[in-house]
Scaffold this motif. Sequence first.
Motif, PDB file in Angstrom:
ATOM      1  N   ASN A   1       0.852  -1.179   0.000  1.00 45.24           N
ATOM      2  CA  ASN A   1       0.000   0.000   0.000  1.00 45.24           C
ATOM      3  C   ASN A   1       0.895   1.238   0.000  1.00 45.24           C
ATOM      4  O   ASN A   1       1.602   1.492   0.970  1.00 45.24           O
ATOM      5  N   GLU A   2       0.911   1.944  -1.133  1.00 42.54           N
ATOM      6  CA  GLU A   2       1.698   3.175  -1.260  1.00 42.54           C
ATOM      7  C   GLU A   2       3.182   2.930  -0.969  1.00 42.54           C
ATOM      8  O   GLU A   2       3.808   3.635  -0.193  1.00 42.54           O
TER       9      GLU A   2
ATOM     10  N   ASP B   1       0.716   0.524  -5.508  1.00 41.67           N
ATOM     11  CA  ASP B   1      -0.044  -0.495  -4.780  1.00 41.67           C
ATOM     12  C   ASP B   1       0.117  -1.795  -5.562  1.00 41.67           C
ATOM     13  O   ASP B   1       0.126  -1.787  -6.799  1.00 41.67           O
TER      14      ASP B   1
ATOM     15  N   THR C   1      -0.640  -6.314  -5.421  1.00 42.52           N
ATOM     16  CA  THR C   1      -1.081  -7.560  -4.792  1.00 42.52           C
ATOM     17  C   THR C   1      -0.410  -8.712  -5.527  1.00 42.52           C
ATOM     18  O   THR C   1      -0.381  -8.736  -6.758  1.00 42.52           O
TER      19      THR C   1
END
Length: 290
Positions: A183-184, A189, A191
């Motif tokens: 995250n950031e 970002d 996954t």
Amino acid sequence: MTVALPLQADPLTVYGKINVTAQSSDEGAGSFSELKSNASRFGIKGDYELDGELSLVYQLEWEVDLTDDANEKNIKGRDQFIGLKGSFGTIKAGRNDTALKLSQGKVDLFNDYEADIKTLWKGENRMNNSLAYISPSFQGFSLLVSHIMEDTPEGKDGQSFALLYGDDALKESKLFASVAMDNEVNGYDATRVTGQVKVLGQLKVGAGLVQQEAVATGKKEDGWLANLSYPLDKYELKAQYQTLEEHKGFSFGTDYKIGKDTKLFAWYSSFDFDNKVDTDYLAIGIEHKF
């Protein structure tokens, strides 16, 4: 790649790795020959017993380029931290690989070479000003957390998380799997899901999926990876294919052990990029760990 320090208390360990290739490289303007130092490194680390069933852990590691000019660029910092370890897990402060980067385990068969998965995928980050947490293993599961501090008023802190299952060396279990997210972190970002399984005896099959999004533009990209490796006497044969949208690359090679800590190897890698020149590499090399 490991995600935890040794279990035994060892106040001081000196270690390192030297990896050099002689290779023919073609990056769009014609082929040329070169020597490459592939993340050769040295360092010290320790696990020092304290009161209250605690241990002080530390690591100071540097990358050394054996083929570059002998100047200030010849040495640069890698993971460097100090921390505490106990029944709660391990907490480290300093410069650390993020949880997402560590989550790949040993799935990337061409790590540190031209076909390192960072060639196409974002998320292979080693971040300054970071706190890292590694949980104890529970029923084969462990949790990694990274918090990256931005040291300017304009910046924004980032986080990285990973849930791991199994043994990344596939010695204690036949399966390693992970799911991770950034995250950031370094402008993205991301996954990522990765896994590796041992089947039909010693054949290792690896795979990965990624989705990454540029924070500044909102552009999303998806990719996948698949690979195989198989030990044959003193050899290890391996092949890998990786994509990100229209970009793709494949590699194949072999390692040959000539000692407990020394190997010879050769590999070929080729990348087909959608918006820039294609690349091809052919290399032979030697690696020694100490």
